[in-house]
Design an enzyme around this catalytic site. Sequence first.
Site, short mmCIF file in Angstrom:
data_model
loop_
_atom_site.label_atom_id
_atom_site.label_comp_id
_atom_site.label_asym_id
_atom_site.label_seq_id
_atom_site.Cartn_x
_atom_site.Cartn_y
_atom_site.Cartn_z
N PRO A 1 44.62 -3.49 29.73
CG PRO A 1 42.45 -4.08 30.32
CD PRO A 1 43.24 -2.99 29.67
CG ASN B 1 45.70 -3.70 22.03
OD1 ASN B 1 44.53 -3.81 22.40
ND2 ASN B 1 46.44 -4.74 21.68
CG HIS C 1 35.75 -5.76 23.33
ND1 HIS C 1 35.94 -5.53 21.99
CD2 HIS C 1 36.81 -6.53 23.72
CE1 HIS C 1 37.06 -6.15 21.59
NE2 HIS C 1 37.60 -6.76 22.63
CG ASP D 1 32.80 10.11 26.17
OD1 ASP D 1 32.39 9.94 25.01
OD2 ASP D 1 32.07 10.03 27.18
CG HIS E 1 42.42 -4.96 18.59
ND1 HIS E 1 42.21 -4.78 19.94
CD2 HIS E 1 41.62 -4.07 17.95
CE1 HIS E 1 41.31 -3.82 20.10
NE2 HIS E 1 40.94 -3.37 18.92
CB SER F 1 43.67 -11.59 18.39
OG SER F 1 42.76 -10.75 19.09
NE ARG G 1 39.93 -13.78 20.36
CZ ARG G 1 40.61 -13.27 21.40
NH1 ARG G 1 41.34 -12.16 21.23
NH2 ARG G 1 40.57 -13.87 22.57
NE ARG H 1 37.69 -12.13 23.01
CZ ARG H 1 38.25 -11.88 24.20
NH1 ARG H 1 38.78 -10.71 24.45
NH2 ARG H 1 38.31 -12.82 25.12
C1 DQA Z 1 43.17 -7.58 22.15
C2 DQA Z 1 41.80 -8.20 21.82
C3 DQA Z 1 40.83 -7.98 22.96
O1 DQA Z 1 39.57 -8.56 22.64
C4 DQA Z 1 41.35 -8.63 24.23
O2 DQA Z 1 40.48 -8.35 25.31
C5 DQA Z 1 42.75 -8.24 24.55
C6 DQA Z 1 43.72 -8.09 23.47
C7 DQA Z 1 44.23 -7.90 21.06
O3 DQA Z 1 45.25 -7.24 21.05
O4 DQA Z 1 44.04 -8.82 20.25
O5 DQA Z 1 43.12 -8.16 25.71
O6 DQA Z 1 43.02 -6.18 22.21
#
Ligand code: DQA
Length: 145
Positions: free
Chosen positions: A9, A74, A80, A87, A100, A102, A107, A111
């Site tokens: 998302p 990703n 989270h 599964d 990811h 980030s 953070r 997360r």
């Molecule tokens: C993310 C990190 C997640 O915590 C966040 O909800 C995202 C992007 C990232 O690519 O850094 O939507 O997956």
Amino acid sequence: MRILILNGPNMNLLGLRQPEIYGRTSYDELLELIRLKAAELGAEVSFFQSNHEGALVDAIQQAYFDGVEGIILNPAAYTHTSVALLDALRAVNIPTVEVHLSDPDSREPFRQISYIRPACVATVKGKGPTGYLEALELLCRQAKG
Ligand code: DQA
């Protein structure tokens, strides 16, 4: 090697969403960077992004029937929360790298839990778009043994 790049998302809003965290590269630009790297590595990549958990589960299941040999995932916020994605990965048993942009581990506390990590062969985080390219290299390297 056939690799599926799966994004969860809000990843369609890359470039626009919180650029101070996720950078200015758009989703389409990210796909182009991955396509270029895949061509270099001789990998065949396909892409899917959805804001819906069930659609991501369906895509993981479909990857099995399509003979996909590696997944770069990703799951964004579903990282989270989603036992369903964990599964699904365990069900299909396709080598998967968690990516990811980030570094979620540095953070907010919520997360710092990844439900999918136990089903992944590696995690690449905090490296921006380059993380996807590293994941691609990693899967190709592993496949060659
Ligand atoms: C993310 C990190 C997640 O915590 C966040 O909800 C995202 C992007 C990232 O690519 O850094 O939507 O997956």
